[in-house]
Design an enzyme around this catalytic site. Structure first.
Site, PDB file in Angstrom:
ATOM      1  N   PRO A  16       0.845  -1.190   0.000  1.00 53.74           N
ATOM      2  CA  PRO A  16       0.000   0.000   0.000  1.00 53.74           C
ATOM      3  C   PRO A  16       0.880   1.240   0.000  1.00 53.74           C
ATOM      4  O   PRO A  16       1.813   1.337   0.802  1.00 53.74           O
ATOM      5  CB  PRO A  16      -0.771  -0.107   1.329  1.00 53.74           C
ATOM      6  CG  PRO A  16       0.045  -1.001   2.196  1.00 53.74           C
ATOM      7  CD  PRO A  16       0.785  -1.920   1.274  1.00 53.74           C
ATOM      8  N   CYS A  99       2.538   3.340   9.940  1.00 49.95           N
ATOM      9  CA  CYS A  99       2.729   4.726   9.490  1.00 49.95           C
ATOM     10  C   CYS A  99       3.193   5.609  10.642  1.00 49.95           C
ATOM     11  O   CYS A  99       2.511   5.715  11.660  1.00 49.95           O
ATOM     12  CB  CYS A  99       1.429   5.274   8.899  1.00 49.95           C
ATOM     13  SG  CYS A  99       1.648   6.979   8.324  1.00 49.95           S
ATOM     14  N   LYS A 138      -0.180  -4.848   9.060  1.00 54.14           N
ATOM     15  CA  LYS A 138       1.119  -4.448   8.495  1.00 54.14           C
ATOM     16  C   LYS A 138       1.807  -3.557   9.514  1.00 54.14           C
ATOM     17  O   LYS A 138       1.258  -2.510   9.886  1.00 54.14           O
ATOM     18  CB  LYS A 138       0.921  -3.708   7.170  1.00 54.14           C
ATOM     19  CG  LYS A 138       2.232  -3.238   6.535  1.00 54.14           C
ATOM     20  CD  LYS A 138       2.005  -2.765   5.101  1.00 54.14           C
ATOM     21  CE  LYS A 138       3.276  -2.294   4.432  1.00 54.14           C
ATOM     22  NZ  LYS A 138       3.655  -0.912   4.819  1.00 54.14           N
ATOM     23  N   HIS A 171       7.169  -4.609   7.809  1.00 56.53           N
ATOM     24  CA  HIS A 171       8.162  -3.712   7.221  1.00 56.53           C
ATOM     25  C   HIS A 171       9.386  -3.856   8.130  1.00 56.53           C
ATOM     26  O   HIS A 171       9.357  -3.441   9.285  1.00 56.53           O
ATOM     27  CB  HIS A 171       7.625  -2.279   7.202  1.00 56.53           C
ATOM     28  CG  HIS A 171       8.569  -1.303   6.580  1.00 56.53           C
ATOM     29  ND1 HIS A 171       8.270   0.015   6.404  1.00 56.53           N
ATOM     30  CD2 HIS A 171       9.829  -1.448   6.101  1.00 56.53           C
ATOM     31  CE1 HIS A 171       9.288   0.652   5.832  1.00 56.53           C
ATOM     32  NE2 HIS A 171      10.248  -0.227   5.649  1.00 56.53           N
ATOM     33  N   ASN A 210       8.839  -7.232   4.141  1.00 54.91           N
ATOM     34  CA  ASN A 210       8.779  -6.045   3.264  1.00 54.91           C
ATOM     35  C   ASN A 210       9.928  -5.100   3.625  1.00 54.91           C
ATOM     36  O   ASN A 210      10.302  -4.981   4.773  1.00 54.91           O
ATOM     37  CB  ASN A 210       7.427  -5.337   3.486  1.00 54.91           C
ATOM     38  CG  ASN A 210       7.409  -3.896   2.998  1.00 54.91           C
ATOM     39  OD1 ASN A 210       7.299  -2.962   3.799  1.00 54.91           O
ATOM     40  ND2 ASN A 210       7.528  -3.686   1.710  1.00 54.91           N
ATOM     41  N   GLY A 211      10.442  -4.432   2.598  1.00 54.38           N
ATOM     42  CA  GLY A 211      11.432  -3.384   2.815  1.00 54.38           C
ATOM     43  C   GLY A 211      12.663  -3.570   1.955  1.00 54.38           C
ATOM     44  O   GLY A 211      13.380  -4.563   2.094  1.00 54.38           O
ATOM     45  N   GLY A 212      12.868  -2.651   1.005  1.00 52.56           N
ATOM     46  CA  GLY A 212      14.113  -2.637   0.226  1.00 52.56           C
ATOM     47  C   GLY A 212      14.282  -3.801  -0.733  1.00 52.56           C
ATOM     48  O   GLY A 212      15.387  -4.038  -1.214  1.00 52.56           O
ATOM     49  N   ARG A 233       8.393   0.495  -3.300  1.00 50.38           N
ATOM     50  CA  ARG A 233       8.915   1.467  -4.261  1.00 50.38           C
ATOM     51  C   ARG A 233       9.420   0.832  -5.548  1.00 50.38           C
ATOM     52  O   ARG A 233       9.211   1.383  -6.638  1.00 50.38           O
ATOM     53  CB  ARG A 233      10.019   2.295  -3.599  1.00 50.38           C
ATOM     54  CG  ARG A 233       9.455   3.282  -2.603  1.00 50.38           C
ATOM     55  CD  ARG A 233      10.499   3.784  -1.640  1.00 50.38           C
ATOM     56  NE  ARG A 233      10.899   2.752  -0.687  1.00 50.38           N
ATOM     57  CZ  ARG A 233      11.701   2.962   0.332  1.00 50.38           C
ATOM     58  NH1 ARG A 233      12.218   4.157   0.528  1.00 50.38           N
ATOM     59  NH2 ARG A 233      11.987   1.975   1.173  1.00 50.38           N
TER      60      ARG A 233
HETATM   61  C1  LIG Z   1       5.014   7.076  -1.354  1.00 52.31           C
HETATM   62  C2  LIG Z   1       4.798   6.014  -0.299  1.00 52.31           C
HETATM   63  C3  LIG Z   1       3.574   5.929   0.339  1.00 52.31           C
HETATM   64  C4  LIG Z   1       3.350   4.937   1.309  1.00 52.31           C
HETATM   65  N1  LIG Z   1       2.097   4.804   1.860  1.00 52.31           N
HETATM   66  C5  LIG Z   1       1.842   3.759   2.695  1.00 52.31           C
HETATM   67  C6  LIG Z   1       0.526   3.472   3.134  1.00 52.31           C
HETATM   68  O1  LIG Z   1      -0.457   4.128   2.756  1.00 52.31           O
HETATM   69  N2  LIG Z   1       0.357   2.417   3.981  1.00 52.31           N
HETATM   70  C7  LIG Z   1       1.405   1.637   4.403  1.00 52.31           C
HETATM   71  O2  LIG Z   1       1.214   0.677   5.165  1.00 52.31           O
HETATM   72  N3  LIG Z   1       2.651   1.881   3.982  1.00 52.31           N
HETATM   73  C8  LIG Z   1       2.894   2.898   3.127  1.00 52.31           C
HETATM   74  N4  LIG Z   1       4.150   3.077   2.631  1.00 52.31           N
HETATM   75  C9  LIG Z   1       5.220   2.142   3.032  1.00 52.31           C
HETATM   76  C10 LIG Z   1       5.286   0.957   2.049  1.00 52.31           C
HETATM   77  O3  LIG Z   1       4.087   0.207   2.081  1.00 52.31           O
HETATM   78  C11 LIG Z   1       6.465   0.025   2.397  1.00 52.31           C
HETATM   79  O4  LIG Z   1       6.247  -0.544   3.673  1.00 52.31           O
HETATM   80  C12 LIG Z   1       7.793   0.754   2.394  1.00 52.31           C
HETATM   81  O5  LIG Z   1       7.921   1.621   1.285  1.00 52.31           O
HETATM   82  C13 LIG Z   1       8.965  -0.239   2.397  1.00 52.31           C
HETATM   83  O6  LIG Z   1       8.931  -1.065   1.254  1.00 52.31           O
HETATM   84  P1  LIG Z   1       9.860  -0.795  -0.049  1.00 52.31           P
HETATM   85  O7  LIG Z   1      11.265  -0.609   0.450  1.00 52.31           O
HETATM   86  O8  LIG Z   1       9.692  -2.015  -0.897  1.00 52.31           O
HETATM   87  O9  LIG Z   1       9.352   0.462  -0.682  1.00 52.31           O
HETATM   88  C14 LIG Z   1       4.394   4.053   1.680  1.00 52.31           C
HETATM   89  C15 LIG Z   1       5.629   4.154   1.023  1.00 52.31           C
HETATM   90  C16 LIG Z   1       5.837   5.107   0.033  1.00 52.31           C
HETATM   91  C17 LIG Z   1       7.169   5.169  -0.676  1.00 52.31           C
END
Ligand SMILES: Cc1cc2nc3c(=O)[nH]c(=O)nc-3n(C[C@H](O)[C@H](O)[C@H](O)COP(=O)(O)O)c2cc1C
Length: 336
Positions: A16, A99, A138, A171, A210-212, A233
């Site tokens: 999300p 969050c 989450k 995360h 999740n993460g990176g 991302r």
């Molecule tokens: C622009 C943006 C908006 C995000 N909004 C949410 C959100 O609405 N809910 C949530 O649980 N995490 C949110 N996240 C966190 C992501 O879900 C994820 O946990 C975090 O980016 C780490 O994963 P990644 O390294 O694969 O990006 C957001 C991340 C980004 C970059």
């Protein structure tokens, strides 16, 4: 009988993300993968109860499997909001416990709920009693001064002991409440090893990390230790990088091409324009589809500066050599 559409696989999910995973992005990513579990942006319980639900929750059937993520700190409100939201049909409902934004902290939602796992369990119980839906959660590894595995295990154990939640999406970094949301996705170190340990200690739970996570090779590696991987991302910044996911993770005989994806999006754009959606709201998601290949600059410029119609979109595609746009997912994304 569960009121959810169907029980989805968590093996590969797109996270999300506010202002990223709107319905247009989800329809787009669905052209790349038929089976990835997609998540909505976070939606506040009060917004569901009093806001424009069509705008917040509306989606197409093609977006399934689809999970709704809610933000709530109140069991009664969460239950009412989920009951109302289910009119739109989702395959999962997820609670945001990650969050760290100031607004979330002020409202007592998101990461601060890690301090009160009992309350998370109460929210899940209220939703289950009202709607028969088991929330997934989450969350982070911990908060602020928390260190190591113990706070994570304690949180999961307490929430799971409530008897409702069986799916935990972690995360794999803690949240530092003094940092802004962006730094909170970069500064606290990633500890996927702690999430892997969680799966070993709670084998009966569905554990997703999740993460990176940047590519399918990394996804495949994590799947040896946990039930699922959630990618954020990387899926929006280089979506084609995950084009082999259906074949490689879900065993489907599916070989999408970028030309096919763009053609499907041209038809979608045509419908959406008819509903009054601005072209840019859709096209912005397609910009990184040709990242790093010949013609990518022309594609990016056309989509951000001149394309306003399905015909224009198909015209812009011609800047990409046919061998690129008709090429099935790259072998470098295959497992090693
Ligand atoms: C622009 C943006 C908006 C995000 N909004 C949410 C959100 O609405 N809910 C949530 O649980 N995490 C949110 N996240 C966190 C992501 O879900 C994820 O946990 C975090 O980016 C780490 O994963 P990644 O390294 O694969 O990006 C957001 C991340 C980004 C970059």
């Amino acid at each position: 009988m569960t009121p959810l559409a169907k029980v989805p696989s968590h093996a590969f999910a797109v996270a999300p993300m506010l202002e990223r995973t709107d319905r247009h992005f989800r329809y787009f990513f669905r052209q790349i993968s038929a089976k990835a579990l997609l998540y909505t942006e976070m939606v506040f319980d009060l917004a569901i109860l009093h806001g424009d639900t069509e705008r917040l929750l509306g989606h197409r059937d093609e977006e399934h499997p689809l999970a709704l993520q809610i933000a709530s700190s109140d069991p009664g409100r969460a239950a009412k909001a989920v009951r109302k939201a289910l009119a739109y049909t989702f395959d999962e409902v997820n609670l945001n416990v990650g969050c760290p934004s100031e607004k979330s902290q002020r409202s007592g939602i998101g990461a601060v709920l890690m301090r009160t796992p009992g309350r998370v369990a109460e929210i899940a119980r209220a939703v289950y009693d009202e709607c028969g839906v088991r929330l997934s959660v989450k969350h982070r590894l911990g908060l602020d001064a928390d260190e190591g595995y113990a706070p994570l295990a304690r949180f999961v154990e307490t929430v799971a002991a409530g008897g409702v939640v069986t799916t935990f999406i972690v995360h794999a970094r803690k949240a530092l409440l003094s940092l802004d949301t962006r730094k909170n996705r970069e500064v606290p170190p990633l500890r996927h090893d702690l999430v892997h340990r969680l799966k070993r200690d709670f084998p009966e739970l569905t554990i997703v990390t999740n993460g990176g996570i940047q590519d399918l090779k990394a996804v495949t590696r994590h799947l040896e230790a946990v039930d699922g991987v959630m990618v954020g991302r990387a899926a929006t910044e280089d979506p084609w990088c995950f084009a082999a996911v259906d074949a490689q993770i879900f065993g489907l005989p599916r070989r999408p091409t970028r030309q096919g994806v763009v053609e499907a999006m041209a038809a979608y754009l045509d419908d959406a324009l008819g509903e009054g959606v601005p072209a840019a709201a859709i096209l912005r998601h397609l910009v990184p589809l040709f990242r790093g290949v010949p013609g990518a600059r022309h594609w990016r410029r056309a989509l951000t500066e001149s394309v306003t119609s399905p015909e224009g979109l198909l015209e812009a595609l011609k800047a990409i050599p046919p061998e690129v746009r008709l090429e099935p997912p790259k072998p470098h994304t295959a497992p090693t």
